[in-house]
Structures are given as structure tokens and as C-alpha cells.
Write a protein that holds these residues in place. Structure first.
Motif, PDB file in Angstrom:
ATOM      1  N   ASP A  37       0.837  -1.201   0.000  1.00 55.06           N
ATOM      2  CA  ASP A  37       0.000   0.000   0.000  1.00 55.06           C
ATOM      3  C   ASP A  37       0.873   1.253   0.000  1.00 55.06           C
ATOM      4  O   ASP A  37       1.876   1.329   0.725  1.00 55.06           O
ATOM      5  CB  ASP A  37      -0.924   0.021   1.209  1.00 55.06           C
ATOM      6  CG  ASP A  37      -2.024  -1.025   1.125  1.00 55.06           C
ATOM      7  OD1 ASP A  37      -2.329  -1.482   0.004  1.00 55.06           O
ATOM      8  OD2 ASP A  37      -2.573  -1.377   2.191  1.00 55.06           O
ATOM      9  N   PHE A  38       0.472   2.218  -0.799  1.00 58.64           N
ATOM     10  CA  PHE A  38       1.187   3.485  -0.948  1.00 58.64           C
ATOM     11  C   PHE A  38       0.915   4.360   0.267  1.00 58.64           C
ATOM     12  O   PHE A  38      -0.229   4.577   0.646  1.00 58.64           O
ATOM     13  CB  PHE A  38       0.715   4.156  -2.240  1.00 58.64           C
ATOM     14  CG  PHE A  38       1.402   5.437  -2.561  1.00 58.64           C
ATOM     15  CD1 PHE A  38       2.718   5.448  -2.968  1.00 58.64           C
ATOM     16  CD2 PHE A  38       0.729   6.642  -2.474  1.00 58.64           C
ATOM     17  CE1 PHE A  38       3.362   6.624  -3.284  1.00 58.64           C
ATOM     18  CE2 PHE A  38       1.357   7.829  -2.779  1.00 58.64           C
ATOM     19  CZ  PHE A  38       2.669   7.819  -3.184  1.00 58.64           C
ATOM     20  N   ASN A  39       1.978   4.869   0.906  1.00 59.85           N
ATOM     21  CA  ASN A  39       1.838   5.700   2.096  1.00 59.85           C
ATOM     22  C   ASN A  39       2.741   6.923   1.960  1.00 59.85           C
ATOM     23  O   ASN A  39       3.942   6.852   2.229  1.00 59.85           O
ATOM     24  CB  ASN A  39       2.192   4.873   3.336  1.00 59.85           C
ATOM     25  CG  ASN A  39       1.993   5.623   4.626  1.00 59.85           C
ATOM     26  OD1 ASN A  39       2.093   6.845   4.688  1.00 59.85           O
ATOM     27  ND2 ASN A  39       1.721   4.891   5.688  1.00 59.85           N
ATOM     28  N   GLU A  40       2.151   8.037   1.558  1.00 59.61           N
ATOM     29  CA  GLU A  40       2.920   9.268   1.338  1.00 59.61           C
ATOM     30  C   GLU A  40       3.627   9.745   2.601  1.00 59.61           C
ATOM     31  O   GLU A  40       4.772  10.195   2.539  1.00 59.61           O
ATOM     32  CB  GLU A  40       1.999  10.389   0.849  1.00 59.61           C
ATOM     33  CG  GLU A  40       1.501  10.222  -0.551  1.00 59.61           C
ATOM     34  CD  GLU A  40       0.619  11.380  -0.985  1.00 59.61           C
ATOM     35  OE1 GLU A  40       0.947  12.539  -0.667  1.00 59.61           O
ATOM     36  OE2 GLU A  40      -0.394  11.100  -1.642  1.00 59.61           O
ATOM     37  N   ASP A  41       2.960   9.674   3.736  1.00 62.16           N
ATOM     38  CA  ASP A  41       3.559  10.158   4.989  1.00 62.16           C
ATOM     39  C   ASP A  41       4.813   9.363   5.333  1.00 62.16           C
ATOM     40  O   ASP A  41       5.832   9.937   5.746  1.00 62.16           O
ATOM     41  CB  ASP A  41       2.556  10.078   6.141  1.00 62.16           C
ATOM     42  CG  ASP A  41       1.416  11.066   5.984  1.00 62.16           C
ATOM     43  OD1 ASP A  41       1.613  12.101   5.320  1.00 62.16           O
ATOM     44  OD2 ASP A  41       0.321  10.788   6.516  1.00 62.16           O
ATOM     45  N   PHE A  42       4.750   8.045   5.175  1.00 61.33           N
ATOM     46  CA  PHE A  42       5.918   7.210   5.436  1.00 61.33           C
ATOM     47  C   PHE A  42       7.079   7.621   4.540  1.00 61.33           C
ATOM     48  O   PHE A  42       8.215   7.774   4.997  1.00 61.33           O
ATOM     49  CB  PHE A  42       5.572   5.732   5.220  1.00 61.33           C
ATOM     50  CG  PHE A  42       6.759   4.824   5.341  1.00 61.33           C
ATOM     51  CD1 PHE A  42       7.261   4.481   6.585  1.00 61.33           C
ATOM     52  CD2 PHE A  42       7.397   4.332   4.210  1.00 61.33           C
ATOM     53  CE1 PHE A  42       8.374   3.658   6.703  1.00 61.33           C
ATOM     54  CE2 PHE A  42       8.502   3.501   4.316  1.00 61.33           C
ATOM     55  CZ  PHE A  42       8.994   3.165   5.563  1.00 61.33           C
ATOM     56  N   LEU A  43       6.811   7.809   3.252  1.00 64.23           N
ATOM     57  CA  LEU A  43       7.862   8.184   2.302  1.00 64.23           C
ATOM     58  C   LEU A  43       8.478   9.532   2.650  1.00 64.23           C
ATOM     59  O   LEU A  43       9.698   9.694   2.602  1.00 64.23           O
ATOM     60  CB  LEU A  43       7.307   8.203   0.883  1.00 64.23           C
ATOM     61  CG  LEU A  43       6.847   6.848   0.349  1.00 64.23           C
ATOM     62  CD1 LEU A  43       6.081   7.023  -0.953  1.00 64.23           C
ATOM     63  CD2 LEU A  43       8.025   5.909   0.178  1.00 64.23           C
ATOM     64  N   ARG A  44       7.637  10.480   2.997  1.00 61.77           N
ATOM     65  CA  ARG A  44       8.141  11.819   3.354  1.00 61.77           C
ATOM     66  C   ARG A  44       9.013  11.765   4.616  1.00 61.77           C
ATOM     67  O   ARG A  44      10.002  12.480   4.726  1.00 61.77           O
ATOM     68  CB  ARG A  44       6.984  12.780   3.533  1.00 61.77           C
ATOM     69  CG  ARG A  44       6.355  13.183   2.221  1.00 61.77           C
ATOM     70  CD  ARG A  44       5.360  14.336   2.382  1.00 61.77           C
ATOM     71  NE  ARG A  44       4.922  14.769   1.083  1.00 61.77           N
ATOM     72  CZ  ARG A  44       3.768  14.409   0.522  1.00 61.77           C
ATOM     73  NH1 ARG A  44       2.940  13.609   1.190  1.00 61.77           N
ATOM     74  NH2 ARG A  44       3.433  14.841  -0.673  1.00 61.77           N
ATOM     75  N   ASN A  45       8.621  10.920   5.562  1.00 58.25           N
ATOM     76  CA  ASN A  45       9.410  10.788   6.795  1.00 58.25           C
ATOM     77  C   ASN A  45      10.712  10.028   6.570  1.00 58.25           C
ATOM     78  O   ASN A  45      11.715  10.298   7.238  1.00 58.25           O
ATOM     79  CB  ASN A  45       8.585  10.101   7.885  1.00 58.25           C
ATOM     80  CG  ASN A  45       7.505  10.992   8.435  1.00 58.25           C
ATOM     81  OD1 ASN A  45       7.653  12.207   8.492  1.00 58.25           O
ATOM     82  ND2 ASN A  45       6.396  10.409   8.832  1.00 58.25           N
ATOM     83  N   MET A  46      10.715   9.082   5.645  1.00 59.78           N
ATOM     84  CA  MET A  46      11.919   8.282   5.378  1.00 59.78           C
ATOM     85  C   MET A  46      12.925   9.010   4.491  1.00 59.78           C
ATOM     86  O   MET A  46      14.127   8.761   4.578  1.00 59.78           O
ATOM     87  CB  MET A  46      11.545   6.954   4.719  1.00 59.78           C
ATOM     88  CG  MET A  46      10.945   5.941   5.657  1.00 59.78           C
ATOM     89  SD  MET A  46      11.927   5.624   7.146  1.00 59.78           S
ATOM     90  CE  MET A  46      13.440   5.001   6.470  1.00 59.78           C
ATOM     91  N   PHE A  47      12.454   9.899   3.636  1.00 59.28           N
ATOM     92  CA  PHE A  47      13.324  10.537   2.649  1.00 59.28           C
ATOM     93  C   PHE A  47      14.612  11.119   3.248  1.00 59.28           C
ATOM     94  O   PHE A  47      15.702  10.865   2.720  1.00 59.28           O
ATOM     95  CB  PHE A  47      12.545  11.612   1.876  1.00 59.28           C
ATOM     96  CG  PHE A  47      13.354  12.292   0.827  1.00 59.28           C
ATOM     97  CD1 PHE A  47      13.587  11.671  -0.401  1.00 59.28           C
ATOM     98  CD2 PHE A  47      13.913  13.541   1.052  1.00 59.28           C
ATOM     99  CE1 PHE A  47      14.348  12.287  -1.377  1.00 59.28           C
ATOM    100  CE2 PHE A  47      14.676  14.164   0.083  1.00 59.28           C
ATOM    101  CZ  PHE A  47      14.896  13.538  -1.131  1.00 59.28           C
ATOM    102  N   PRO A  48      14.558  11.885   4.346  1.00 61.43           N
ATOM    103  CA  PRO A  48      15.804  12.450   4.893  1.00 61.43           C
ATOM    104  C   PRO A  48      16.767  11.403   5.456  1.00 61.43           C
ATOM    105  O   PRO A  48      17.951  11.672   5.615  1.00 61.43           O
ATOM    106  CB  PRO A  48      15.347  13.400   6.001  1.00 61.43           C
ATOM    107  CG  PRO A  48      13.879  13.349   6.054  1.00 61.43           C
ATOM    108  CD  PRO A  48      13.379  12.347   5.072  1.00 61.43           C
TER     109      PRO A  48
END
Length: 122
Positions: free
Chosen positions: A35-46
Motif C-alpha cells: 500500500d502506498f503511504n505518502e507520509d511514510f515516504l516523506r518521513n523516510m526521505f531524509p
């Protein structure tokens, strides 16, 4: 093994000063829908070492990630979906992780990396 995991692993062999990123030897790659989770991706990016992620994804046959990325790109749905696919949906099912300094191979079987060191490597 997801590339998220790969991005967090390094070789801890005694005396190794440059154990990251581990090189990937591919025997089998599988794609698993998550499942696609934008919040997770934004938090992991840094927390992600981008260059290592790009190199690993290319080794596994996925070439859609840009060479460089910055936080402003997180506003793009297209970028987030490519990032999601590389980070979470690509799995190294069979192969090896290779220490960039010593060439020591850590096997990956059924998606699980075996990072245990031999007695003389501790």
C-alpha cells in the motif's frame, strides 16, 4: 530484502572503514505490491542515502529514480510513486550483499540477508 533495508546495512567486519553501501549480486528479484503511504515516504526521505538507493535499484533492474533528489520533489506524486516502488516494492529474494572494501559476500536467501560475521572478522 527491501532496498529500505539495504540502505540501512553496512559491513561491520573488523578493520573495515568503508562498509557502505554494500554491493548487490542479484540472483532473483521479486516485486511485491505494498500500500502506498505518502507520509511514510516523506518521513523516510531524509534518512535515505539517495546515491546508494539509486545504485541498488539500478542493480536490481529499476532505472526510474532520478540521479539526484531533493525534498521539494516530495510534492510530486510521480516522484513519490517511483520512490515507493524502489524503496519498498523491490525485493532481493536471492543473491548476496558484498562488502565494498573486502569483497566478503553476505548471502541473501528467501529475502533474508545473513550478516553474521565469522569468528576472525569480529
Amino acid at each position: 530484502m527491501r532496498l529500505l533495508t539495504h540502505n540501512m546495512l553496512s559491513s561491520n567486519i573488523k578493520g573495515v572503514t568503508n562498509g557502505f553501501p554494500l554491493l548487490i549480486e542479484v540472483e532473483k528479484v521479486v516485486e511485491k505490491q505494498v500500500d502506498f503511504n505518502e507520509d511514510f515516504l516523506r518521513n523516510m526521505f531524509p534518512k535515505i542515502e539517495w546515491k546508494a538507493l539509486v545504485e541498488a535499484s539500478r542493480t536490481m533492474g529499476y532505472t526510474e529514480l532520478p540521479e539526484n533528489a531533493e525534498s521539494s520533489m516530495l510534492d510530486s506524486d510521480e516522484f513519490l510513486r517511483k520512490f515507493h516502488h524502489a524503496l519498498i516494492e523491490l525485493h532481493l529474494e536471492e543473491g548476496a550483499l558484498v562488502c565494498p572494501e573486502t569483497g566478503r559476500k553476505f548471502p541473501v536467501n528467501k529475502g533474508i540477508p545473513n550478516m553474521l560475521l565469522h569468528e576472525d572478522e569480529v
